[in-house]
Enzyme design. Structure first.
Site, PDB file in Angstrom:
ATOM      1  N   GLU A 142       0.814  -1.210   0.000  1.00  0.00           N
ATOM      2  CA  GLU A 142       0.000   0.000   0.000  1.00  0.00           C
ATOM      3  C   GLU A 142       0.849   1.263   0.000  1.00  0.00           C
ATOM      4  O   GLU A 142       0.490   2.255  -0.658  1.00  0.00           O
ATOM      5  CB  GLU A 142      -0.956  -0.015   1.198  1.00  0.00           C
ATOM      6  CG  GLU A 142      -2.057  -1.070   1.044  1.00  0.00           C
ATOM      7  CD  GLU A 142      -2.963  -1.156   2.250  1.00  0.00           C
ATOM      8  OE1 GLU A 142      -2.681  -0.485   3.267  1.00  0.00           O
ATOM      9  OE2 GLU A 142      -3.967  -1.897   2.188  1.00  0.00           O
ATOM     10  N   HIS A 175     -10.273   0.399   0.721  1.00  0.00           N
ATOM     11  CA  HIS A 175     -10.525  -0.470   1.874  1.00  0.00           C
ATOM     12  C   HIS A 175     -11.996  -0.890   1.948  1.00  0.00           C
ATOM     13  O   HIS A 175     -12.353  -1.757   2.748  1.00  0.00           O
ATOM     14  CB  HIS A 175     -10.108   0.222   3.167  1.00  0.00           C
ATOM     15  CG  HIS A 175      -8.625   0.231   3.390  1.00  0.00           C
ATOM     16  ND1 HIS A 175      -7.780   1.148   2.795  1.00  0.00           N
ATOM     17  CD2 HIS A 175      -7.825  -0.590   4.117  1.00  0.00           C
ATOM     18  CE1 HIS A 175      -6.540   0.906   3.163  1.00  0.00           C
ATOM     19  NE2 HIS A 175      -6.537  -0.151   3.963  1.00  0.00           N
TER      20      HIS A 175
END
Length: 223
Positions: A142, A175
């Protein structure tokens, strides 16, 4: 954008959505004969998560072998500065989470925890090996995607607030937990600042690892 960065982004997108065919493939194999459907589904998600994320990480690290080598050399001379910023960044992100949780509870009257986090905990309970994904592997991936590539490319052309805002918004949306959009957004913003301030991707990576590890192990102990 460099061709290498495009390949990295493509690799990340593929591993994110590979579960669409990977999990059903595992469920249709002979791995879960005699296991109830709910448990089998969670175990398949855990196994495929390990396979896809670790494979994706290996591919991305190979693509970034030269920058990684340079970063390791710089790490030897700047390790004290990096450690100090990681510690500071960790406390800032944890404080950010606390403030966001208070807003969710007392302003938005949302008392349940993050669904994304809960799913991770449920999977980790069935397959403890999966813990390395949110604790170690995901933070590396990420930070490379959202800070080193997206934020950095935007920051070369746009002011910090705009580039960090765009990067953090994408980070939060990825997410898939909209009630906690603000929490993920602000944490992403902090990671962008840490990267800009130190010019070392290792700082947000290590901060992200510490934060995720704390949350995962805390939630496991609570349940």
């Amino acid at each position: 954008m460099k061709t290498r960065d495009l390949w990295i982004l493509l690799t990340y997108v593929v591993l994110q959505y590979s579960a669409v065919f990977g999990v059903p493939y595992l469920l249709n194999s002979n791995l879960y004969v005699g296991v109830d459907q709910k448990t089998a589904s969670l175990e398949a998600v855990a196994l495929w998560g390990c396979i896809s994320f670790i494979s994706g990480l290996i591919i991305i690290l190979i693509l970034l072998h030269k920058p990684i080598y340079e970063g390791i050399k710089n790490l030897k001379t700047n390790y004290r500065t990096i450690i100090n910023w990681v510690i500071l960044g960790y406390f800032i992100t944890m404080l950010t989470q606390i403030v966001c949780n208070l807003i969710l509870i007392y302003v938005l009257d949302l008392h349940k925890g993050s669904e994304n986090t809960q799913n991770i905990i449920n999977i980790a309970k069935l397959n403890p090996a999966f813990i390395i994904i949110p604790s170690l592997v995901a933070p590396i991936l990420e930070e490379i995607i959202f800070r080193r590539i997206i934020f950095k490319r935007l920051y070369n052309r746009l002011p910090f607030i705009i580039s960090a805002g765009i990067s953090s918004a994408i980070f939060s949306l990825m997410h898939g937990d909209l009630p906690f959009f603000l929490s993920y957004f602000l944490i992403g913003f902090v990671f962008c600042y840490l990267y800009k301030r130190t010019n070392s991707i290792m700082v947000p990576i290590l901060t992200h690892m510490l934060m995720n590890s704390f949350v995962v192990f805390q939630q496991i102990n609570l349940h």
